[in-house]
Design a protein around this motif. Sequence first.
Motif, short mmCIF file in Angstrom:
data_model
loop_
_atom_site.label_atom_id
_atom_site.label_comp_id
_atom_site.label_asym_id
_atom_site.label_seq_id
_atom_site.Cartn_x
_atom_site.Cartn_y
_atom_site.Cartn_z
N LEU A 38 0.83 -1.22 0.00
CA LEU A 38 0.00 0.00 0.00
C LEU A 38 0.86 1.26 0.00
O LEU A 38 0.36 2.36 -0.27
N ARG A 117 -8.16 11.45 4.61
CA ARG A 117 -8.24 10.58 3.45
C ARG A 117 -9.71 10.36 3.11
O ARG A 117 -10.52 10.08 3.98
N SER A 121 -9.96 8.26 -2.28
CA SER A 121 -8.49 8.18 -2.30
C SER A 121 -8.01 6.83 -1.75
O SER A 121 -7.02 6.27 -2.22
N MET A 125 -5.87 4.04 -3.72
CA MET A 125 -4.65 3.47 -3.14
C MET A 125 -4.67 1.94 -3.23
O MET A 125 -3.68 1.31 -3.63
N ASP A 128 -4.58 0.73 -7.02
CA ASP A 128 -3.28 0.94 -7.67
C ASP A 128 -2.16 0.07 -7.10
O ASP A 128 -1.07 0.04 -7.64
N SER A 129 -2.45 -0.61 -5.98
CA SER A 129 -1.41 -1.43 -5.34
C SER A 129 -1.21 -2.74 -6.10
O SER A 129 -1.95 -3.07 -7.02
#
Length: 284
Positions: A38, A117, A121, A125, A128-129
């Motif tokens: 992450l 956060r 978002s 996160m 996209d990990s």
Amino acid sequence: MKTLYFDCVSGASGDMVIGALIDAGADPAYLKEELKKLGIESEYDLAWKKVNKNGITSTKFDVLLSEKESSHHHHEDGHSHHHSHDHGHLHDHEDHHQDHTQDHEHHHDHNHAHHHRTYMSIKKMISDSTLEEKVKSLSIAIFKKIAEAEGKIHGMPIEEVHFHEVGAVDSIIDIVGTAILMESLRIDKVAASPVPLGAGKISIDHGIYPVPAPATLEILKGVPLEKSDVRAELVTPTGAAIIAVLAEEFGGLPSFTVESIGYGAGTRMFPSHPNVIRVVIGNS
């Protein structure tokens, strides 16, 4: 078929669930490595240890925030919680759970030096990990469950739901960590007992709220609840969302051959019953 049963002896929170999964045999070292995907490992450290809750040896899992984060956080308060932890207001349920979730509300009017956060978002996160796809989809489903409830209670679209910075770190670790460990255990089916919510009132930024908190109750729509006279908040929004999303059926122990059992500890001690969640894993 490998089945996991959540026995909500004393409610549920994210840290209690992870403690129980580790206690039942999931690998905490693997959890720590996977969570690095992450890219927020500078914000926290993880700790786990054996504790005794009213005679039951169980695993206590903690998210330890880094200096930068903890300057905004009163870790010793048992982590009180989601609804207000922003200025260290303690809610009378010193809790149980370190689940600083949500927090929605105040972000709109406090321009703190630290950021908040958003659900969007956090979703990005995770997406996209390089986590496994099943871990990503389960984590996002749990976060979405919380964001939808918070959005409904506060009258805003889920795109605008915010998690307080400190709460976000705890919630991200608890939710993504649960998904990582569930996938590592190769569970085919999840069942759970009815969920006891506790009773009484808690003090949050908006005033004195009933137990369960509105968002928690919203998350648990469709989930069988159990009356509890314990004067404390037994279920956090994170714990509620984990059970609501994972469990396919509710009731007593399923018919299966038990392979492993784990107990995850909460922070508080109750005089008359152990503050734990029990996980039972078996094959049917």
